[in-house]
Motif scaffolding. Structure first.
Motif, PDB file in Angstrom:
ATOM      1  N   LEU A   1       0.822  -1.204   0.000  1.00 21.12           N
ATOM      2  CA  LEU A   1       0.000   0.000   0.000  1.00 21.12           C
ATOM      3  C   LEU A   1       0.857   1.255   0.000  1.00 21.12           C
ATOM      4  O   LEU A   1       1.898   1.321   0.656  1.00 21.12           O
ATOM      5  N   GLU A   2       0.392   2.240  -0.755  1.00 20.67           N
ATOM      6  CA  GLU A   2       1.085   3.527  -0.837  1.00 20.67           C
ATOM      7  C   GLU A   2       0.252   4.583  -0.105  1.00 20.67           C
ATOM      8  O   GLU A   2      -0.974   4.585  -0.161  1.00 20.67           O
ATOM      9  N   PHE A   3       0.931   5.477   0.598  1.00 18.47           N
ATOM     10  CA  PHE A   3       0.274   6.595   1.264  1.00 18.47           C
ATOM     11  C   PHE A   3       0.307   7.795   0.317  1.00 18.47           C
ATOM     12  O   PHE A   3       1.394   8.200  -0.126  1.00 18.47           O
ATOM     13  N   ASP A   4      -0.858   8.377   0.017  1.00 18.03           N
ATOM     14  CA  ASP A   4      -0.868   9.496  -0.925  1.00 18.03           C
ATOM     15  C   ASP A   4      -0.258  10.748  -0.296  1.00 18.03           C
ATOM     16  O   ASP A   4      -0.003  10.807   0.912  1.00 18.03           O
ATOM     17  N   ASP A   5      -0.011  11.752  -1.138  1.00 17.58           N
ATOM     18  CA  ASP A   5       0.704  12.948  -0.693  1.00 17.58           C
ATOM     19  C   ASP A   5      -0.005  13.657   0.455  1.00 17.58           C
ATOM     20  O   ASP A   5       0.631  14.107   1.417  1.00 17.58           O
ATOM     21  N   THR A   6      -1.324  13.767   0.368  1.00 20.63           N
ATOM     22  CA  THR A   6      -2.085  14.463   1.404  1.00 20.63           C
ATOM     23  C   THR A   6      -1.994  13.726   2.731  1.00 20.63           C
ATOM     24  O   THR A   6      -1.784  14.340   3.790  1.00 20.63           O
TER      25      THR A   6
ATOM     26  N   ALA B   1       1.525  14.123   4.290  1.00 23.30           N
ATOM     27  CA  ALA B   1       1.736  15.472   4.835  1.00 23.30           C
ATOM     28  C   ALA B   1       1.000  15.636   6.160  1.00 23.30           C
ATOM     29  O   ALA B   1       1.546  16.191   7.131  1.00 23.30           O
ATOM     30  N   THR B   2      -0.235  15.158   6.230  1.00 26.60           N
ATOM     31  CA  THR B   2      -1.016  15.257   7.458  1.00 26.60           C
ATOM     32  C   THR B   2      -0.387  14.445   8.573  1.00 26.60           C
ATOM     33  O   THR B   2      -0.249  14.902   9.720  1.00 26.60           O
ATOM     34  N   PHE B   3       0.011  13.229   8.244  1.00 32.78           N
ATOM     35  CA  PHE B   3       0.601  12.326   9.229  1.00 32.78           C
ATOM     36  C   PHE B   3       1.891  12.920   9.802  1.00 32.78           C
ATOM     37  O   PHE B   3       2.102  12.926  11.026  1.00 32.78           O
ATOM     38  N   LEU B   4       2.746  13.424   8.930  1.00 30.45           N
ATOM     39  CA  LEU B   4       4.040  13.943   9.386  1.00 30.45           C
ATOM     40  C   LEU B   4       3.905  15.265  10.128  1.00 30.45           C
ATOM     41  O   LEU B   4       4.756  15.608  10.953  1.00 30.45           O
ATOM     42  N   GLU B   5       2.842  16.000   9.868  1.00 26.60           N
ATOM     43  CA  GLU B   5       2.591  17.206  10.645  1.00 26.60           C
ATOM     44  C   GLU B   5       2.186  16.833  12.073  1.00 26.60           C
ATOM     45  O   GLU B   5       2.586  17.486  13.039  1.00 26.60           O
ATOM     46  N   MET B   6       1.422  15.750  12.200  1.00 25.87           N
ATOM     47  CA  MET B   6       0.992  15.285  13.513  1.00 25.87           C
ATOM     48  C   MET B   6       2.117  14.571  14.255  1.00 25.87           C
ATOM     49  O   MET B   6       2.235  14.675  15.482  1.00 25.87           O
TER      50      MET B   6
END
Length: 320
Positions: A215-220, A223-228
């Motif tokens: 599975l691939e994590f999309d760009d959005t 970005a959300t995950f790494l901000e959290m």
């Protein structure tokens, strides 16, 4: 007689206890490194570190200890049972503030160096499953890794970022290899492996000949995950890292680092840091986990650096 027997037993127990180093703080001639099981990346990195330290610092003995790994090591180092340890950067951070899976803050931890090869997330499904996003995992059975491993904690955060919870899946605890076998046999809907590619468990899945997908994590989402959770990082699994994987995969990764007990002598830590980075090429040959290490990335540990390490990094111009 009873007192004499008790004294002898105490000495024997002290001699047998793992991770104990000789000498007091500020005058140590021996250090111990908390790693993980033999044959793993942590253990080989610990061996490589120990050889460099012994070869470059006079009269220093280094012991490599087999431990439970990233969840156990912060506690061993914090308590002084071990002087040095290897851990996921997120686990070291969680330990320092007392966040799950740790009950209390480990206030005696300091960073030594970061940048060791991380735990790259591989979320594997069969093509026939129809699973392509995190939302598709709701109601599914997932091989989340062995009990006590940090992969299940990471998955909790992934699910929460997508607006779901742990109760939305059925976790099955087993080793990475067992998980991939269960996936191939149709006993689980997804299996997790977390390590620097290529991962042997994923290679085993590919060798079955069954069509699968990572599975691939999309760009959005990334970005959300790494901000959290800024103590994680992005990673791209190169195309053809595995049979049946023709395209690159954008995913996430934990990072690995080394930790030290804050009471460890500043001059000794300075000399150890100097020895490691003046012999980094040697370390990379002896331990594949060191392949991603650089002097520039070493200060990024996620927790406060030990003064001895910080002094070396400042001298080398990689830390303000």
């Amino acid at each position: 007689m009873k007192r004499r027997i008790a004294a002898v037993l105490l000495v024997v127990l002290m001699a047998l206890s793992g991770c104990q180093s000789s000498g007091g703080a500020g005058a140590k001639k021996a250090v111990s490194i908390a790693t993980a099981a033999m044959g793993g990346g942590y253990y080989s990195l610990g061996i490589g570190i120990s050889e460099i330290l012994k070869a470059n610092i006079d009269n220093l003995d280094v012991t490599v200890e087999v431990t439970g790994g990233t969840v156990e090591n912060p506690g061993l180092v914090n308590s002084g049972e071990c002087d040095l340890g290897i851990a996921n950067t997120d686990m070291a951070y969680f330990a320092s503030i007392g966040e799950e899976p740790f009950d209390v803050a480990s206030t005696n931890l300091a960073g030594w160096f970061g940048g060791a090869a991380g735990g790259v997330v591989h979320y594997c499904v069969l093509e026939s499953s129809g699973i392509s996003t995190i939302d598709d995992l709701v109601g599914k059975t997932i091989a989340v890794g062995p009990q006590g491993n940090s992969t299940s904690l990471f998955l909790r955060k992934v699910l929460e970022t997508a607006g779901h919870g742990w109760n939305d899946i059925t976790p099955s605890y087993m080793s990475f290899s067992e998980g991939m076998q269960a996936l191939s046999d149709g006993k689980v809907d997804m299996a997790i492996a977390s390590a620097y590619p290529p991962v042997s468990a994923v290679q085993e899945l590919a060798a079955t000949g069954k069509a699968y997908r990572i599975l691939e994590f999309d760009d959005t989402f990334r970005a959300t995950f790494l901000e959290m959770y800024p103590y994680y990082s992005e990673f791209v699994i190169p195309a053809n890292s595995y049979d049946g994987q023709p395209n690159e995969i954008k995913t996430l990764s934990t990072e690995n680092m080394t930790i030290v007990n804050k009471d460890l002598d500043e001059e000794l830590v300075y000399q150890m840091t100097k020895a490691i980075f003046e012999n980094l090429d040697t370390l990379k040959i002896s331990a594949t986990s060191a392949a991603t290490m650089t002097l520039e990335g070493a200060p990024a540990t996620g927790i406060e650096l030990h003064p001895g390490a910080a002094r070396y990094y400042r001298e080398m111009g990689v830390l303000d």
